[in-house]
Design an enzyme around this catalytic site. Structure first.
Site, PDB file in Angstrom:
ATOM      1  CG  ASN A  56      -2.033  -1.034   1.091  1.00 43.75           C
ATOM      2  OD1 ASN A  56      -1.936  -1.868   0.201  1.00 43.75           O
ATOM      3  ND2 ASN A  56      -3.019  -0.974   1.953  1.00 43.75           N
ATOM      4  CG  MET A  57      -0.822   5.035  -1.837  1.00 44.30           C
ATOM      5  SD  MET A  57       0.485   5.840  -2.775  1.00 44.30           S
ATOM      6  CE  MET A  57      -0.307   5.974  -4.374  1.00 44.30           C
ATOM      7  CE  LYS A  58      -0.647   3.435   7.451  1.00 45.91           C
ATOM      8  NZ  LYS A  58      -1.748   3.357   8.448  1.00 45.91           N
ATOM      9  N   GLY A  59       2.781   1.955   3.132  1.00 42.97           N
ATOM     10  CA  GLY A  59       4.023   1.175   3.305  1.00 42.97           C
ATOM     11  C   GLY A  59       4.241   0.777   4.749  1.00 42.97           C
ATOM     12  CE1 TYR A  60       6.135  -3.110   9.571  1.00 44.12           C
ATOM     13  CE2 TYR A  60       8.384  -3.266   8.719  1.00 44.12           C
ATOM     14  CZ  TYR A  60       7.427  -3.546   9.703  1.00 44.12           C
ATOM     15  OH  TYR A  60       7.810  -4.262  10.809  1.00 44.12           O
TER      16      TYR A  60
END
Ligand code: B12
Ligand code: B12
Ligand SMILES: Cc1ncc(COP(=O)(O)O)c(C=O)c1O
Ligand SMILES: Cc1ncc(COP(=O)(O)O)c(C=O)c1O
Lengths: 531, 243, 243, 531
Positions: free
Chosen positions: C124-128
């Site tokens: 996802n956009m937000k990532g990790y």
């Protein structure tokens, strides 16, 4: 006095007037002890004086030079050993190093009276100034490092112990603890060293449940901690234990090697090591003056009372002992900021509201001794082999310590009831404390204690009982009270225990240049002592 | 009947472990730790966590599952481990009836050991956890010599007081300090010709009945021992010897 | 170089253990627990604590000291474990330069697994942990199909979108639920004749590179995996295949 | 309303007016949902109705009789399935047991209109009264046991989960937990059961990460916990999960077998199980009425929001969702004391003052919902494989729970990030909670929070943000807000997800004797509902 009064009120609304009365009792208790101290010296004080003047080294079979020197003038110690050691230097023209080697290989100090009085006074002045300079340089170095690197310090300071028996292994473990953000490293002494009437010489790699306290071992640890500290931009404090028959000697060695804190408590020596009261209280005064000159924080051992008596029933005895220790420390020139009074988290955790009583007692100490770097110690007595429950108990201890604003926090090990700490035990203890204390960072300022709630009432009760207890001790005198077993349920006779034979009445012409220097530095100069 | 550890199902053989390896933390180190647990006799292992302690040292938390089993019946207990015990009243009645005189008991923390709380719990008035100490037993004369008593001094006192039993407490066990001290105790007994003269009890948090027997004592008492257990043992052993 | 656990001295072999035995708590049970630890390959053991959990079950905390050693060099890591990785910019530059088109990546939590936080962290956009997910890579077209996607549906989507790589996430491992599901995934691939068609990545908290290879994937990614690590692997593996 | 206002002020001095406004928004949000609910039924509600009337059992290949019965009158469900089931009973004269066996072996309910209307009404009345009596007897039995054995209860109630997959193994582990003083035992459902549009029949010994919720499994667990409870003089509460496509059915089964608590939250079903909004909100209303009649406490799943979004950033979304769940629950006849709103301790512990923010948010929920049995859940997201640190985090969670007076405390396992709990994991969790909570027993009443300190300001901020958030949701409507991903950063389309096809418009002559009985018991009788 006024200023101290409101401060005492603190957060628990304790009766400031009762606190002042307790301090008054401590004064009355200290007076007769000072009388005795002022007219006595001890074999250990004399050895310490020679160490300060430069005496060091040991004979082939390991007998330290200070012991050889003092023993060779055994009968004359009422006059102070200094005159004989300095006299010999003046007479022989040897340097201190040469004198020590001579003494180590059998040379005996002559008992003959001093011939060149002026020469001896000049030489003593030179050696005394050299000692005071070295001690003050250490103090300045420490002060500079602490101020430069203050933001790396935890609050409270996190104190861990190492006890492998081998000073080089201790250094490695201490390094690991420092890199894991511990602030204070204490090397536990080998068992029963407090009963030795000499300080072993040189580095040691063998010990039982701890490592011998020697000047060389101090140097090895000091270097290791300075290196680790420089690596991570922290000033790491080094601690060792003075209590016992060599209290003033270890204090002098600590002042020379820039230790930062020392366990220094005659009450501990008497109650838990069965050392004679007269011997250890005279020793303590000299030792604490040396600590004061070198800006070392003393730690007192009231936590031990709660290993032999119940923490709820004996809390007032801990407080009373703290008042007495404060008074005796002030009288020895130690400023409030150097009097690390001891207390501990030792109530049976199964008791309902035990956390509230612990918080009450910890906050009470904070309120009554606002300027003292209080040393708060972890649960030991009710710790079991269930290391998981041990971790939970230590979390509660860490929380109370942070909320009540303690200064020095001896980390609790989850394996307290199992073995001396391993490297991972220490890591888990540091991780537990840092996590809880960061999470609860300003909880102390956030909460107010309900007026006459459980916490406030508990603190007030303990203060009342302590005040009453101090009245009783002031009536009977401290040594009689100890004989009755009022402290830690342990009875000690005044003439019992070890080391009485080492106490010596000062002759009229007793002369001790180091003691004179200490007293002038600590008292005359700014009239600070004994306020 | 063979048994194995119980995680959340019978015989799943689940065990939690934590240990430190002299390795820097890395994917490889986790694999070494996992492999190490297998070598310890586990069928499978999951390394749940790795924490670097300092350069060159990493702590691991792991869960292992093992097929190693044990049959409790095969595990022989210490022979003569003294577990059953008369209570305070029964012991005093037993001594009064069967031995018809007061027993004399002398105890101490010997050698360097200063941990007196243990021996005090057995011998002093206050006793332990509301169980009275031997000093409170009407049929026992108890002498607690306290801390760091040299072996010879304890034995001299025992002879002087005509002791029936000698109680030794040892707590510090690092580098087998207690074994060194207890061997010295046996040598002293031999030197003073006191072999078999007293009933010898050894106790302490790390003391097992096996160690006590190996060290020449009659019985060993560990954590949680109650005063009446020691008193029962002395009374019964003395009675057996009289018979 | 052989190593052993480090308690507080090199090679002292100290290990902490806790486990439950189907036994009632007693002196005997402690002895059985101690004996059991010795059978696990320890030289000596100290049972520090025993807690009765319920009738017939007792938990033990123990410390063991073992001579069992291991040589880290002998422990071979998963072959081809993909640890080195380009960062966000290097990956996009690599794809632009070496592959000269956008990559198409399709991912999902397959079977019954609803743990989407892991695959979302990668895709996802937000990532990790401030590392952007594949959706944010200009040179990657990422399709995250979310939770509990049947294997067949994922593969159909991959074909439909002309995917270069298929990312599968599995978290629930009890009773090998994930292995059951992954074998089914391989069967679907065979049935649909897609063998070798996609680069196959498998990930999840309990996934190791070994398991991924065994299940026919190209690589396995476990706890703490970063999006750029997955992206680097896909880009480089695709480039190798093109060569 | 007045009385509720001051109470809302509570210990953090929260703005009572803002709280009232938030409740007003919740009312505006609920209104359109109720409109939709009132004119729709679902295939699951119809199955639940038949279950309440006595339909049970399953065909040879495991298809449950309620499913067979409802599917056989698929087209007519707008009129309610009851008329066909009861009609068939009246027509054939079979007993309920005989009818179930017939249905299980292929008999189909006729779609023909009801002939003997009076007979059907009389029979329905008889069956409905039997159901209500059984449910009320369960309620009375529970109330009696709880009051008799109240002093054995922990406060908060200690809630543990069992999840072996085999109901008989679950029973053994549940017994162990009860004997270790756990108050509430929840059997985790086998993975993804919430996506099944039928409830499996009979005892089950296989499951993934949990055990299937079946009526027989409820009976097995109920018996095991009653036995364990009698042994130690405690009433042990049993919990299971309604959320999902069979929400009302599991509610009816729970009411028949005297479960004490159920997870019952449509928002969870939508956000975490991708169940269609219309389907699950209609199901929820009926299910919650059944819970209300049987005096079961519902638990809502706001804790799950903090597994996908940050606990500091999304705290206001949890509070907003609690307001909405409270409103919908009250409208379904659940009294405040049965609305166990959920929240959790999920802030990253490494953040400075994270314990203060957690305490602020936990106390805020307590102050705003003073009569609700709040369900407080442990850290999961920031738990790692370091089980020692896990234990420390759970100690802090246990402390905050006790200080802020939570009602239901889901025990944190030190192995949360590793595996489903073992027997010893549960023992250590119970020991941790009991030790900390007993030690900190009255700490909550002892401390006051500094006026506009860190804690008070945090609570006020979250309340403000929640009030604003609710205004936005009231504007757009709940389903649109969910579509935008306002809740837990998860986007769900109103017509998306599973189960929409099971929603049916009620015909004008829709008839449901069970729903009528529920509504008369809960609303007409004392006009309690929807205050
Ligand atoms: C109190 C205490 C102290 C006090 C002792 C005060 C005193 N007067 O006893 C002080 C502060 C002096 C102290 C000092 C030291 N201590 Co210390 N101490 C403890 C502590 C906290 C409690 C021990 C205790 O009192 N237990 C309670 C009693 C009731 O239990 P018990 O001793 O097991 O006795 C029972 C049974 O064993 C049995 N029993 C015991 N003796 C006998 C004898 C007979 C005949 C019978 C029948 C039964 C019996 O009956 C008793 C009642 O059930 C423990 C940690 C812990 N939580 O256990 C560390 C501990 C014992 N100490 C330890 C150490 C290392 C030391 C020091 C060496 C530290 C140092 N380097 O300075 C010194 C050594 C001093 C010395 N010379 O011995 C270690 C020992 C590790 C080991 N396995 O060797 C421990 C375990 C702490 C640790 N984790 O490091 N200590
Ligand atoms: C959040 C959570 C949930 C949420 C999931 C919400 C969601 N939308 O994801 C909910 C509440 C729904 C849930 C439900 C259940 N859960 Co759950 N859950 C967790 C929890 C707390 C965190 C998991 C998580 O989000 N980790 C964070 C992410 C970022 O880490 P990650 O998944 O490892 O992903 C990383 C790497 O693995 C890798 N990666 C992962 N996938 C992939 C794929 C590729 C291609 C690549 C390259 C990399 C990669 O990259 C990611 C970033 O580094 C864990 C406990 C814990 N603290 O770990 C339990 C846990 C995973 N759950 C568990 C269980 C048993 C369940 C249930 C079965 C319980 C039940 N019976 O109802 C259900 C099953 C639901 C289902 N059908 O799957 C167990 C699993 C035990 C096991 N070993 O099988 C755990 C460990 C908890 C426990 N101790 O019991 N759960
Ligand atoms: C004040 C004080 N001095 C010294 C010690 C320990 O010294 P030793 O064990 O060598 O007697 C302690 C306790 O550990 C103490 O509290
Ligand atoms: C409200 C609610 N319902 C149900 C569940 C779990 O049910 P399932 O995993 O079967 O969907 C949860 C979370 O565990 C929950 O919070």
């Amino acid at each position: 006095m006024g200023q101290e009064l409101q401060e005492a009120a603190g957060r628990l609304g304790l009766d400031a007037e009762k606190i002042a009365r307790a301090r008054e009792c401590a004064r009355r208790i200290a007076a007769p002890i000072h009388e005795y101290i002022s007219i006595h010296t001890t074999i250990s004080i004399e050895r310490s004086t020679l160490r300060a003047l430069g005496a060091d080294g040991a004979s082939g079979d390991g007998v330290p030079v200070p012991n050889l020197a003092v023993d060779s003038v055994k009968g004359e110690l009422g006059k102070g050993a200094a005159r004989y050691y300095v006299g010999a230097l003046v007479e022989t023209g040897w340097t201190v190093e040469e004198m020590n080697l001579k003494l180590a290989s059998g040379y005996e100090l002559s008992r003959a009276g001093v011939v060149d009085k002026a020469g001896v006074e000049r030489k003593a002045g030179e050696l005394t100034r050299a000692y005071c300079k070295r001690v003050k340089d250490n103090l300045a170095f420490r002060a500079k490092k602490i101020s430069e690197r203050s933001e790396r310090e935890n609050s409270p300071l996190l104190y861990v112990i190492v006890a492998t028996g081998n000073v080089y292994e201790d250094a490695k473990q201490a390094r690991a603890a420092a890199l894991q953000e511990a602030d204070v490293i204490a090397v536990i002494r080998s068992t029963a060293q407090s009963l030795l009437d000499y300080v072993p010489y040189g580095p040691t790699t063998e010990g039982f449940g701890g490592t011998y306290a020697t000047q060389e071992n101090f140097r090895v640890m000091r270097q290791a901690l300075d290196e680790a500290g420089d690596e991570i931009g922290k000033y790491v404090r080094l601690v060792n234990y003075c209590s016992g028959l060599c209290m003033p000697e270890i204090a002098v060695m600590a002042s020379l090697e820039r230790l930062d804190m020392v366990l220094n408590d005659a009450m501990y020596g008497v109650l838990f090591r069965d050392i004679n009261v007269y011997r250890t209280f005279v020793d303590q005064h000299f030792a604490r003056m040396v600590n004061a000159l070198s800006g070392e924080v003393i730690n007192t051992g009231e936590d031990n009372y709660l290993t032999t008596s119940d923490a709820l029933e004996a809390a007032h005895v801990v407080l009373a002992s703290q008042f007495i220790n404060e008074r005796l420390a002030l009288d020895a020139g130690l400023d409030h900021s150097l009097i690390g009074l001891g207390h501990a988290y030792e109530i049976n955790p199964e008791i309902e509201n035990s956390l509230l009583y612990e918080l009450a007692q910890a906050q009470m100490a904070r309120d009554i001794f606002p300027k003292s770097p209080l040393k708060y110690m972890p649960p030991t007595k009710h710790m079991t082999g269930d290391v998981f429950r041990g971790l939970v108990m230590n979390s509660m201890f860490n929380l109370v310590s942070k909320i009540s604003g303690q200064s020095i926090h001896l980390l609790g090990m989850l394996t307290e009831a199992v073995h001396t700490p391993s490297m991972q035990d220490r890591f888990l203890a540091i991780d537990n404390a840092r996590l809880v204390m960061k999470a609860a960072s300003s909880l102390g300022d956030e909460i107010e204690y309900k007026k006459d709630g459980v916490i406030a009432k508990r603190a007030a009760l303990v203060l009342d009982m302590a005040a009453e207890f101090l009245e009783r001790v002031a009536e009977s005198g401290l040594f009689a009270a100890i004989e009755e077993g009022l402290f830690a349920d342990v009875k000690r006779k005044p003439d019992g225990g070890k080391g009485l034979e080492g106490v010596i009445e000062k002759a009229d012409d007793y002369w001790n240049p180091i003691q004179d220097a200490l007293e002038s530095e600590l008292f005359q100069a700014d009239g600070k002592g004994g306020d | 009947m063979l048994i194995r550890p119980y995680g959340d199902r019978l015989n799943d053989g689940a065990v939690q472990l934590s240990f430190t390896l002299p390795l820097d933390a890395s994917g490889k180190a986790v694999e070494v730790a996992r492999e190490y647990v297998l070598r310890l006799g586990f069928e499978s292992c999951e390394v749940a966590h790795a924490s670097p302690l300092m350069e060159g040292f990493t702590m691991f938390v792991a869960y292992g599952w093992t097929n190693v089993s044990i049959d409790p019946d095969e595990v022989e207990m210490d022979p003569g481990l003294y577990e059953r015990s008369m209570d305070f009243h029964e012991v005093n009645a037993f001594i009064k009836e069967k031995i018809e005189r007061k027993l004399v008991v002398v105890g101490a923390c010997t050698g360097f050991d200063a941990h007196t709380v243990g021996i005090d719990a057995i011998m002093n008035m206050k006793g332990y956890d509301r169980h009275y100490g031997l000093e409170r037993y009407p049929m026992i004369e108890a002498h607690n010599l306290g801390a760091q008593v040299p072996n010879r001094e304890l034995l001299n006192k025992a002879v002087e007081l005509g002791a029936d039993a000698v109680l030794v407490s040892q707590t510090v066990t690092q580098k087998d300090a207690h074994l060194v001290n207890l061997r010295d105790f046996q040598e002293e007994i031999e030197k003073m010709g006191l072999k078999g003269r007293f009933i010898l009890l050894l106790g302490g948090p790390r003391i097992t009945h096996k160690i006590a027997l190996e060290m020449g004592f009659d019985a060993g008492f560990g954590k949680g021992c109650l005063p009446e257990t020691a008193a029962s043992f002395i009374a019964q052993r003395l009675y057996e010897r009289k018979e």
